[in-house]
Design an enzyme around this catalytic site. Structure first.
Site, PDB file in Angstrom:
ATOM      1  N   PHE A  41       0.839  -1.207   0.000  1.00  0.00           N
ATOM      2  CA  PHE A  41       0.000   0.000   0.000  1.00  0.00           C
ATOM      3  C   PHE A  41       0.870   1.251   0.000  1.00  0.00           C
ATOM      4  CE2 PHE A  41      -3.775   2.372   1.912  1.00  0.00           C
ATOM      5  CZ  PHE A  41      -4.582   2.182   0.795  1.00  0.00           C
ATOM      6  N   SER A  87      -1.051  -5.155   3.699  1.00  0.00           N
ATOM      7  CA  SER A  87       0.294  -4.588   3.690  1.00  0.00           C
ATOM      8  C   SER A  87       0.921  -4.796   5.066  1.00  0.00           C
ATOM      9  CB  SER A  87       0.182  -3.102   3.342  1.00  0.00           C
ATOM     10  OG  SER A  87       1.157  -2.359   3.966  1.00  0.00           O
ATOM     11  N   SER A 121       2.490  -2.705   6.935  1.00  0.00           N
ATOM     12  CA  SER A 121       2.081  -1.676   7.887  1.00  0.00           C
ATOM     13  C   SER A 121       0.733  -1.104   7.458  1.00  0.00           C
ATOM     14  CB  SER A 121       3.132  -0.574   7.980  1.00  0.00           C
ATOM     15  OG  SER A 121       3.505  -0.176   6.693  1.00  0.00           O
ATOM     16  N   ARG A 156       7.352  -6.657  -9.155  1.00  0.00           N
ATOM     17  CA  ARG A 156       8.571  -7.374  -9.515  1.00  0.00           C
ATOM     18  C   ARG A 156       8.226  -8.821  -9.817  1.00  0.00           C
ATOM     19  NH1 ARG A 156      10.568  -3.466 -10.837  1.00  0.00           N
ATOM     20  NH2 ARG A 156      12.432  -2.408 -10.071  1.00  0.00           N
ATOM     21  N   GLU A 163      13.703 -11.794 -16.354  1.00  0.00           N
ATOM     22  CA  GLU A 163      13.664 -10.889 -17.505  1.00  0.00           C
ATOM     23  C   GLU A 163      14.996 -10.883 -18.239  1.00  0.00           C
ATOM     24  OE1 GLU A 163      12.288  -7.011 -16.293  1.00  0.00           O
ATOM     25  OE2 GLU A 163      10.593  -7.862 -15.231  1.00  0.00           O
ATOM     26  N   HIS A 171       7.819  -5.041 -19.408  1.00  0.00           N
ATOM     27  CA  HIS A 171       8.275  -4.097 -18.368  1.00  0.00           C
ATOM     28  C   HIS A 171       8.145  -2.633 -18.827  1.00  0.00           C
ATOM     29  CE1 HIS A 171      10.935  -3.847 -14.544  1.00  0.00           C
ATOM     30  NE2 HIS A 171      10.215  -2.753 -14.678  1.00  0.00           N
ATOM     31  N   GLY A 194       6.176  -0.377 -17.189  1.00  0.00           N
ATOM     32  CA  GLY A 194       5.595   0.405 -16.085  1.00  0.00           C
ATOM     33  C   GLY A 194       5.889   1.891 -16.137  1.00  0.00           C
TER      34      GLY A 194
HETATM   35  C1  8YV Z   1      12.217   1.179 -14.169  1.00  0.00           C
HETATM   36  C2  8YV Z   1      10.908  -0.006 -12.371  1.00  0.00           C
HETATM   37  O1  8YV Z   1      12.103   1.633 -15.444  1.00  0.00           O
HETATM   38  O2  8YV Z   1      11.715   1.919 -11.264  1.00  0.00           O
HETATM   39  C3  8YV Z   1      11.378   0.758 -11.182  1.00  0.00           C
HETATM   40  O3  8YV Z   1      11.386   0.163 -10.088  1.00  0.00           O
HETATM   41  O4  8YV Z   1      10.432  -1.074 -12.243  1.00  0.00           O
HETATM   42  C4  8YV Z   1      10.984   0.444 -13.770  1.00  0.00           C
HETATM   43  O5  8YV Z   1       9.807   0.978 -14.178  1.00  0.00           O
HETATM   44  C5  8YV Z   1      13.420   0.323 -14.048  1.00  0.00           C
HETATM   45  O6  8YV Z   1      13.496  -0.269 -12.791  1.00  0.00           O
HETATM   46  C6  8YV Z   1      14.674   1.112 -14.315  1.00  0.00           C
HETATM   47  O7  8YV Z   1      15.703   0.843 -13.404  1.00  0.00           O
END
Ligand code: 8YV
Length: 323
Positions: A156, A179, A181, A242, A271, A289, A291
């Site tokens: 969280f 979570s 905490s 992750r 990965e 990946h 994100g």
């Molecule tokens: C990053 C990510 O682009 O920042 C993070 O924790 O998972 C990613 O979106 C990547 O880790 C770059 O180091």
């Protein structure tokens, strides 16, 4: 006074490099490929500062070498389980990360995966592109409405809360979380978030489970055959955190046997390798990946990293120090 030397292990947005070049002797890995161990050790012995990413494993065997010149590892990214913090401390290295810069982008990606899985978007696109679409039909590719359904967040922190805010406001979902905490009553009330005392209870109650905990030993395979069995058979699993949090083989089995309905993944255990069993499954949405992969987020990450470097070399404590 001579400018500190900085090695950047992967290519970064132009505006970030421009800012860094104004204050540092910048070297950028020209290949834009992950550096090998030898190259990382060379870098630690030759540069005042190192800016790595998730693709650079900085373990104790590397960080506890003699003759290191590097004094700060300014990570480009929020997650830092690829850096052994204990070893870094022993080696007198400061480590920083970029926690705020990618919150919006990653929350957006979690929503994208929620919608792609619940509406079977990847599967539909594959049908169409393969020329297998025979036209509209009332029972074709039926998905699930997410309005009124429960989104269960594991973890969280910033990204979980932003995902919750958007899922509630834009999609009309109910929010629950587990979570380590517990949030304050005010924070829970602001998001309408119901706290669960155990992971098992959250999994049993959720229609969509979204992972937002850090990687590392404490969360390794938190989602495994046993915990997957606690989820509803109609439930969806989302992972933008992750890969190590999920036992990929167990997940592929659960999806193949329809023990859960679908999974939307952005991160993987090994990965860039992805379990072949997962790649075969139509009820898995698999992204590479992505994100934080927006120009805004990657630029903000670079600027946050530069702020950390600037503070350090000005003799102050960097704002995002993690070791
Ligand atoms: C990053 C990510 O682009 O920042 C993070 O924790 O998972 C990613 O979106 C990547 O880790 C770059 O180091």
């Amino acid at each position: 006074m001579s400018r500190p030397s900085l090695l950047i292990t992967r290519r970064l947005p132009a505006s970030v490099l421009e800012r860094l070049r104004a204050s540092y002797e910048v070297t950028v890995n020209p290949d834009d490929r992950a550096l090998g161990r030898e190259a990382l050790l060379m870098a630690l012995r030759s540069f005042d500062a190192l800016s790595p990413t998730i693709t650079d494993k900085l373990d104790a065997a590397l960080l506890l070498n003699s003759g290191l010149r590097t004094r700060i590892i300014a990570n480009f990214g929020a997650g830092f389980e690829h850096i052994d913090l204990e070893a870094a401390k022993q080696a007198n290295l400061v480590v920083t990360n970029t926690p705020d810069a990618l919150t919006d982008a990653t929350a957006e990606l979690a929503l994208l995966l929620i919608l792609m899985t619940s509406r079977r978007a990847g599967e539909g696109e594959r049908v169409l592109r393969a020329g297998r679409w025979t036209g509209w039909a009332p029972t074709q590719l039926l998905g699930m409405d997410v309005k009124g359904k429960t989104l269960g967040l594991v973890g969280f922190g910033r990204i979980a809360r932003e995902t919750a805010r958007r899922a509630r406001a834009a999609l009309g979902m109910h929010i629950a979380y587990f979570s380590r905490s517990r949030a304050s009553v005010e924070e829970e009330r602001a998001l309408g978030a119901e706290h669960h005392a155990t992971l098992e209870s959250l999994l049993a109650a959720s229609d969509v489970v979204s992972l937002h905990c850090p990687g590392g030993a404490a969360t390794h395979h938190l989602i495994n055959a046993t915990t997957l069995a606690r989820m509803k058979s109609t439930a969806i699993l989302i992972n933008t955190a992750r890969g190590s949090v999920v036992d990929e083989e167990a997940l592929a089995n659960a999806l193949a046997q329809r023990q859960i309905a679908a999974a939307g993944l952005d991160v993987y255990e090994r990965e860039p390798a992805v379990s072949p069993a997962l790649r075969e499954l139509d009820n898995a949405v698999l992204l590479p990946h992505l994100g934080s992969a927006t120009l805004e987020a990657r630029t903000a990450m670079g600027m946050q990293m530069a702020d950390n470097l600037d503070s350090f070399f000005a003799g102050r404590t960097p704002p995002n120090r993690v070791a």
